[in-house]
Design a protein around this motif. Structure first.
Motif, short mmCIF file in Angstrom:
data_model
loop_
_atom_site.label_atom_id
_atom_site.label_comp_id
_atom_site.label_asym_id
_atom_site.label_seq_id
_atom_site.Cartn_x
_atom_site.Cartn_y
_atom_site.Cartn_z
N GLU A 52 28.57 69.54 28.32
CA GLU A 52 28.25 68.40 27.46
C GLU A 52 29.25 68.24 26.31
OE1 GLU A 52 25.70 66.41 28.29
OE2 GLU A 52 25.24 67.70 30.01
N ASN A 53 30.25 69.09 26.27
CA ASN A 53 31.29 69.02 25.22
C ASN A 53 30.66 69.03 23.83
OD1 ASN A 53 33.98 69.01 24.42
ND2 ASN A 53 34.15 66.78 24.46
N LEU A 54 29.71 69.94 23.62
CA LEU A 54 28.91 69.91 22.41
C LEU A 54 29.66 70.41 21.17
CD1 LEU A 54 25.36 71.00 23.67
CD2 LEU A 54 26.11 68.74 22.90
N ILE A 55 30.65 71.27 21.36
CA ILE A 55 31.41 71.74 20.19
C ILE A 55 32.15 70.57 19.54
CG2 ILE A 55 33.20 73.29 19.36
CD1 ILE A 55 30.67 74.72 20.25
N ALA A 56 32.77 69.73 20.36
CA ALA A 56 33.46 68.56 19.81
C ALA A 56 32.47 67.63 19.12
CB ALA A 56 34.19 67.81 20.92
N HIS A 57 31.27 67.52 19.69
CA HIS A 57 30.25 66.67 19.06
C HIS A 57 29.81 67.25 17.72
CE1 HIS A 57 26.96 63.87 18.62
NE2 HIS A 57 26.13 64.88 18.48
N VAL A 58 29.64 68.58 17.65
CA VAL A 58 29.29 69.22 16.38
C VAL A 58 30.34 68.91 15.32
CG1 VAL A 58 29.03 71.44 15.20
CG2 VAL A 58 27.88 71.06 17.38
N GLN A 59 31.60 69.01 15.70
CA GLN A 59 32.68 68.73 14.76
C GLN A 59 32.60 67.29 14.24
OE1 GLN A 59 36.15 69.65 17.08
NE2 GLN A 59 35.88 71.87 16.90
N GLN A 60 32.33 66.38 15.15
CA GLN A 60 32.30 64.96 14.79
C GLN A 60 31.07 64.61 13.95
OE1 GLN A 60 31.97 62.31 18.14
NE2 GLN A 60 32.66 60.53 16.98
N ILE A 61 29.89 65.01 14.43
CA ILE A 61 28.67 64.61 13.74
C ILE A 61 28.51 65.33 12.41
CG2 ILE A 61 27.09 66.29 14.80
CD1 ILE A 61 26.37 62.55 14.04
#
Length: 394
Positions: A299-308
């Motif tokens: 789910e590419n969640l690390i990139a999402h954490v960085q963004q959100i």
């Protein structure tokens, strides 16, 4: 008898519980027995990184329940090997021991560091350096490492040989080091102590001190690890490697599992019989560990954490600017603390009344550990309700 009263009668009073009784969860929301909906911005103390009832997570765990739930650690299982490999790959260390909680991970790390010292010196007289305002658990070993007398005073005598430095003050640590120092243990971001991040120079300085004196560096990433701060391990942001890292919480996303992971130099000190855990690393919990790593990647969640997290930080900037009672905010990624001029408890209670779950960190910090799956609308909902509470407290 009301359900809350039944709980009060049945439980040892080890927690100061709210009278809200949570019954179910979905995504970033939980619901109480009266049907009230709450935005969960605390995620079970940073555990539920995937939120509640994440479909892929449930599917993967359910499959394991139909295969093999528990065997003793005299045997490997395919899923336990795969989970161990995933942890080793993520941490860039060499070997893992699975246990059941963060406190147990701390205990195991402490034993491993002391065994390493014992093999080197031939004496069981080692000392450990921890930090003021740290938190490493509530067992009789980990509570001694916790740099807060409040958690210790009723439970002595505790283990000996623990000293406390000051976070981000390298001189305070140097003054404590001697020939008996076996390990330094530190949270890259103190959680319970107030969401206090280490600065880069400090953590790199600890690494250099440990290298120069052959001291084991233990990083407690029970709360800040597993992607919460924007990298899978927080120490990657500091360009260092620990000798041991402690993990739990987001490692299983709700299934009770912890781990300590070590490099080869230190890991080889432990031999059969030195440590153990009946449930630690059984097939079911390992299926959760394996699932968490797979979902984070898929789910590419690390990139999402960085963004959100950047969006959340920007909104918190606005809160600090608008309200005099808010001094500042601090943290990394989706581990944030709002520093209040005064007690944070009325804000936490006000948010609960507004349908948002957060808690304090220390006396004056509102701590936020939301699930990784939040979006901008969830942040906006949180900020709107936070502002409502702050306005009413003016």
């Amino acid at each position: 008898m009301e359900l809350y009263e039944r709980g009060e009668n049945a439980y040892i009073k080890a927690y100061g519980r709210y009278d809200t009784i949570l019954e179910k969860g979905e995504g970033v929301y939980v619901y109480d027995t009266k049907g009230q909906k709450y935005l969960d911005f605390y995620a079970g103390i940073g555990v539920n990184s995937l939120g509640h009832c994440y479909p892929k997570y449930i599917e993967k765990l359910e499959k394991q329940l139909h295969t093999l739930n528990h065997v003793s650690n005299y045997f490997y299982t395919p899923v336990s090997i795969e989970a161990a490999e995933a942890v080793v790959k993520a941490t860039k260390l060499d070997a893992v021991f699975f246990c059941n909680s963060g406190a147990e991970a701390t205990e195991g790390a402490l034993k491993l560091a002391r065994k390493y010292y014992y093999l080197k010196h031939g004496n069981a007289d080692s000392e450990i350096i921890s930090f003021n305002h740290s938190f490493h658990g509530r067992t009789t070993g980990s509570v001694k490492l916790t740099g807060n007398p409040h958690y210790q005073e009723a439970f002595g005598p505790l283990i000996e040989g623990v000293k406390y430095g000051t976070l981000n003050d390298l001189n305070s640590v140097e003054a404590l080091i001697n020939d008996k120092t076996a390990a330094i243990i530190v949270e890259p971001v103190q959680g319970e102590g107030g969401v206090n991040p280490c600065n880069k120079e400090f953590l790199q300085g600890l690494r250099k001190l440990c290298d120069a004196n052959d001291i084991v560096l233990i990083l407690d990433e029970v709360q800040c690890g597993m992607g919460r701060t924007g990298t899978i391990m927080t120490y990657f942001q500091y360009d260092i490697m620990p000798d041991i890292v402690c993990l739990a919480k987001g490692l299983g996303c709700g299934v009770p599992v912890g781990a300590f992971v070590a490099n080869k130099k230190v890991a080889k000190a432990m031999e059969p019989g030195d440590h153990g855990s009946t449930y630690g690393g059984n097939p079911f919990v390992c299926s959760a560990v394996k699932a968490v790593f797979e979902i984070i990647e898929e789910e590419n969640l690390i990139a999402h954490v960085q963004q959100i997290s950047q969006y959340l930080i920007k909104q918190l900037d606005g809160v600090v600017e608008e309200f005099d009672m808010v001094d500042s905010h601090r943290g990394l990624g989706l581990m944030q603390g709002l520093v209040i001029n005064g007690s944070a408890k009325p804000i936490v209670k006000g948010l609960l009344d507004e349908g948002v779950i957060v808690v304090t960190a220390g006396e004056n910090v509102v701590r936020m550990l939301p699930p990784f799956i939040i979006n901008e609308a969830h942040v906006d909902e949180y900020i709107d309700k936070l502002k409502n509470v702050l306005k009413n407290l003016k």
